[in-house]
Design a protein around this motif. Structure first.
Motif, PDB file in Angstrom:
ATOM      1  N   GLN A  43      22.508  36.285  44.354  1.00 32.67           N
ATOM      2  CA  GLN A  43      23.832  36.065  44.920  1.00 32.67           C
ATOM      3  C   GLN A  43      24.821  35.428  43.932  1.00 32.67           C
ATOM      4  N   PHE A  44      24.305  34.563  43.055  1.00 37.70           N
ATOM      5  CA  PHE A  44      25.203  33.905  42.114  1.00 37.70           C
ATOM      6  C   PHE A  44      24.985  34.381  40.674  1.00 37.70           C
ATOM      7  N   ASP A  45      24.280  35.491  40.543  1.00 40.67           N
ATOM      8  CA  ASP A  45      24.166  36.180  39.252  1.00 40.67           C
ATOM      9  C   ASP A  45      25.591  36.566  38.821  1.00 40.67           C
ATOM     10  N   PRO A  46      25.908  36.359  37.550  1.00 38.59           N
ATOM     11  CA  PRO A  46      27.274  36.732  37.115  1.00 38.59           C
ATOM     12  C   PRO A  46      27.594  38.198  37.388  1.00 38.59           C
ATOM     13  N   VAL A  47      26.554  39.043  37.420  1.00 38.71           N
ATOM     14  CA  VAL A  47      26.811  40.464  37.739  1.00 38.71           C
ATOM     15  C   VAL A  47      27.323  40.575  39.174  1.00 38.71           C
ATOM     16  N   MET A  48      26.739  39.770  40.036  1.00 36.09           N
ATOM     17  CA  MET A  48      27.132  39.807  41.451  1.00 36.09           C
ATOM     18  C   MET A  48      28.531  39.223  41.648  1.00 36.09           C
ATOM     19  N   THR A  49      28.794  38.077  41.039  1.00 36.46           N
ATOM     20  CA  THR A  49      30.109  37.472  41.256  1.00 36.46           C
ATOM     21  C   THR A  49      31.201  38.367  40.641  1.00 36.46           C
ATOM     22  N   ALA A  50      30.849  39.039  39.542  1.00 36.18           N
ATOM     23  CA  ALA A  50      31.826  39.986  38.966  1.00 36.18           C
ATOM     24  C   ALA A  50      32.033  41.160  39.926  1.00 36.18           C
ATOM     25  N   ALA A  51      30.941  41.614  40.562  1.00 35.75           N
ATOM     26  CA  ALA A  51      31.069  42.722  41.530  1.00 35.75           C
ATOM     27  C   ALA A  51      31.936  42.278  42.711  1.00 35.75           C
ATOM     28  N   MET A  52      31.769  41.023  43.142  1.00 39.18           N
ATOM     29  CA  MET A  52      32.589  40.524  44.266  1.00 39.18           C
ATOM     30  C   MET A  52      34.070  40.510  43.864  1.00 39.18           C
ATOM     31  N   ASN A  53      34.351  40.048  42.670  1.00 39.26           N
ATOM     32  CA  ASN A  53      35.752  40.047  42.211  1.00 39.26           C
ATOM     33  C   ASN A  53      36.295  41.473  42.124  1.00 39.26           C
ATOM     34  N   ARG A  54      35.418  42.371  41.685  1.00 37.30           N
ATOM     35  CA  ARG A  54      35.845  43.779  41.562  1.00 37.30           C
ATOM     36  C   ARG A  54      36.141  44.370  42.947  1.00 37.30           C
ATOM     37  N   VAL A  55      35.279  44.036  43.918  1.00 40.10           N
ATOM     38  CA  VAL A  55      35.502  44.504  45.292  1.00 40.10           C
ATOM     39  C   VAL A  55      36.851  43.996  45.805  1.00 40.10           C
ATOM     40  N   MET A  56      37.144  42.738  45.533  1.00 34.94           N
ATOM     41  CA  MET A  56      38.427  42.179  46.001  1.00 34.94           C
ATOM     42  C   MET A  56      39.601  42.948  45.378  1.00 34.94           C
ATOM     43  N   ALA A  57      39.484  43.210  44.084  1.00 40.61           N
ATOM     44  CA  ALA A  57      40.579  43.907  43.395  1.00 40.61           C
ATOM     45  C   ALA A  57      40.701  45.347  43.903  1.00 40.61           C
ATOM     46  N   LEU A  58      39.556  46.007  44.118  1.00 37.57           N
ATOM     47  CA  LEU A  58      39.592  47.398  44.588  1.00 37.57           C
ATOM     48  C   LEU A  58      40.220  47.480  45.985  1.00 37.57           C
ATOM     49  N   TYR A  59      39.832  46.565  46.867  1.00 36.09           N
ATOM     50  CA  TYR A  59      40.373  46.641  48.234  1.00 36.09           C
ATOM     51  C   TYR A  59      41.847  46.236  48.288  1.00 36.09           C
ATOM     52  N   ARG A  60      42.306  45.465  47.312  1.00 29.30           N
ATOM     53  CA  ARG A  60      43.770  45.231  47.267  1.00 29.30           C
ATOM     54  C   ARG A  60      44.470  46.576  47.090  1.00 29.30           C
ATOM     55  N   GLU A  61      43.886  47.434  46.256  1.00 28.53           N
ATOM     56  CA  GLU A  61      44.490  48.769  46.062  1.00 28.53           C
ATOM     57  C   GLU A  61      44.380  49.591  47.337  1.00 28.53           C
ATOM     58  N   VAL A  62      43.215  49.537  47.998  1.00 29.91           N
ATOM     59  CA  VAL A  62      43.004  50.378  49.191  1.00 29.91           C
ATOM     60  C   VAL A  62      43.951  49.959  50.318  1.00 29.91           C
ATOM     61  N   PHE A  63      44.122  48.647  50.488  1.00 27.70           N
ATOM     62  CA  PHE A  63      45.042  48.157  51.534  1.00 27.70           C
ATOM     63  C   PHE A  63      46.497  48.194  51.058  1.00 27.70           C
ATOM     64  N   ARG A  64      46.700  48.463  49.795  1.00 28.39           N
ATOM     65  CA  ARG A  64      48.032  48.402  49.177  1.00 28.39           C
ATOM     66  C   ARG A  64      48.664  47.011  49.398  1.00 28.39           C
ATOM     67  N   THR A  65      48.015  46.049  48.765  1.00 28.37           N
ATOM     68  CA  THR A  65      48.468  44.675  48.927  1.00 28.37           C
ATOM     69  C   THR A  65      48.213  43.885  47.655  1.00 28.37           C
ATOM     70  N   THR A  66      48.948  42.790  47.518  1.00 27.72           N
ATOM     71  CA  THR A  66      48.627  41.843  46.444  1.00 27.72           C
ATOM     72  C   THR A  66      47.937  40.601  47.017  1.00 27.72           C
ATOM     73  N   ASN A  67      47.599  40.628  48.304  1.00 29.65           N
ATOM     74  CA  ASN A  67      46.970  39.450  48.928  1.00 29.65           C
ATOM     75  C   ASN A  67      45.731  39.017  48.158  1.00 29.65           C
ATOM     76  N   ARG A  68      45.739  37.750  47.739  1.00 28.31           N
ATOM     77  CA  ARG A  68      44.526  37.197  47.111  1.00 28.31           C
ATOM     78  C   ARG A  68      43.363  37.257  48.078  1.00 28.31           C
ATOM     79  N   ALA A  69      43.634  36.931  49.339  1.00 32.58           N
ATOM     80  CA  ALA A  69      42.572  36.876  50.353  1.00 32.58           C
ATOM     81  C   ALA A  69      42.242  38.282  50.841  1.00 32.58           C
TER      82      ALA A  69
END
Ligand SMILES: Cc1ncc(COP(=O)(O)O)c(C=O)c1O
Length: 417
Positions: A43-69
């Protein structure tokens, strides 16, 4: 209690190949299934935390938003709805819910469990709300929150949202939309339409299995939620005491978005154990829709939805609801008088491996719901479904033009080249 002998229970489980053409779930894109079978990391492997950040960035595009949350709630789409409502609503808050189908009723039910003072407005199933009617209700109720469904699969209707936030804003209300059934297949613009919160699922237009709920929240919504923040005992640090507020604590631990934000944010405060394979699925779903292009994906849903709609009409069947506000990805088909809708569905499944949907509440027994979404918004899936449906209907003695469904659908598909 199962009476089956243990030897039977120990047989391998091999589900049959089905073509899932109901209102969701649909067949997951094979790329998503492959992603789900890749190795687990901690869960706290850097690969995982990087994947979580990537998911956040990807879904900002999908929702068309700049929301950090912007992140995933682990659970089906309903988990995303519940997390947003329980985190935003304090007992006694006025919440306005426009109900135009079953999933509006679900919002009422969840808001009531959050002990909100819930006000609902209704239109007959098969219609959407004119903006005036919602504006009048907002002015009368003065809600803290307007919670609405965008596309309600129970009726196939898509509520226009683009002008609603301006009205909410004038009256100090936040605006939340359940976009489970629309995101990726119908136009949706989180920021341009100025929403405060939205939640989705993977199993419709995003080509995944159910089990992960992408959500996004505006800074305004996050401010309200973090004002209620209470860090869990065992993780709390002395500096967390400063966060204690006079607002009622969020009445759920699992769905506490204030804590989820600390888990997805820089602090990486432990919360639940990440549903790693679902996170891989969500990442792949977002990647697939963005590689195709969101606008292209919406157009693909429009085209194949129009082909399916023309096809069922070509079989002499009537389509339910206001055509001007139909979602792209699901069509409600009136069951002809004298036919038993459930038997027809069972015959489609048994004979052709094709699943279509039944309906709920006042529409049960009146409508079939046929979806063309995500990975299944494809010409071959549309044409296979229509030819199987024709064959089954003929077997039930229903007269219709031979090949009328496939011909009509093909004509629509041909128009687009
Ligand atoms: C509009 C809408 N909201 C919410 C849900 C609930 O989703 P889930 O079953 O993934 O919790 C559905 C499922 O069909 C839906 O269509």
């Amino acid at each position: 209690v199962s009476d089956a002998p243990l030897a039977d229970l120990l047989e391998p489980f091999d589900p049959p190949a089905r073509l899932l053409m109901g209102p969701g779930p649909i067949n997951a894109d094979p790329r998503v299934l492959r992603a789900m079978s890749t190795p687990l990391v901690g869960q706290f492997d850097p690969v995982m935390t990087a994947a979580m950040n990537r998911v956040m960035a990807l879904y900002r595009e999908v929702f068309r938003t700049t929301n950090r949350a912007t992140f995933l709630v682990d659970g089906t789409a309903r988990a995303g709805i519940e997390a947003i409502l329980v985190s935003l609503i304090e007992p006694g808050d006025r919440v306005l819910v426009p109900v135009f189908g079953r999933f509006g009723q679900l919002l009422v039910e969840i808001a009531e469990r959050c002990r909100a003072d819930v006000h609902r407005v209704d239109v007959p199933w098969g219609e959407v709300f004119p903006l005036d009617q919602l504006a009048e209700a907002i002015e009368r109720v003065e809600p803290m929150l307007v919670a609405t469904v965008h596309g309600d699969t129970s009726t196939t209707m898509c509520q226009p949202l683009h002008d609603l936030a301006a009205v909410c804003d004038r009256h100090g209300a936040l605006l939340y939309a359940d976009v489970t059934a629309t995101l990726g297949g119908n136009a949706f613009e989180m920021d341009a339409w100025n929403l405060d919160a939205a939640s989705a699922g993977l199993q419709k237009c995003l080509s995944g299995p159910s089990g992960s709920a992408p959500v996004t929240l505006s800074d305004r919504a996050v401010e309200r939620i973090t004002a209620r923040k209470q860090v869990e005992a065992g993780l709390r640090e002395p500096s967390d005491d400063a966060c204690a507020s006079s607002m009622a604590p969020i009445a759920s631990n699992y769905f506490d978005i204030a804590m989820l934000l600390d888990y997805w944010g820089e602090r990486r405060l432990n919360h639940h154990t990440e549903a790693t394979s679902m996170l891989y699925a969500a990442l792949e779903c977002a990647r697939i829709v963005l590689v195709e292009g969101l606008d292209a994906a919406v157009e693909r849903h429009r085209l194949h939805g129009a082909a399916m709609t023309a096809g069922v009409r070509g079989l002499g069947l009537d389509v339910f609801g206001d055509p001007a506000h139909k979602m792209h990805n699901v069509v409600g088909v009136e069951i002809p008088a004298g036919l038993d809708g459930d038997t027809v569905r069972a015959d489609l499944l048994r004979g052709f491996g094709v699943e279509i949907g039944t309906s709920f509440g006042p529409l049960h027994g009146r409508l079939w719901r046929i979806g063309t979404m995500g990975y299944n918004a494809r010409a071959d899936a549309v044409l296979t479904t229509l030819s199987a449906l024709e064959e089954v209907l003929r077997g039930h003695g229903h007269a219709m033009p031979v090949g009328g469904g496939v011909d009509a659908a093909t004509a629509v598909l041909a128009e687009s080249g």
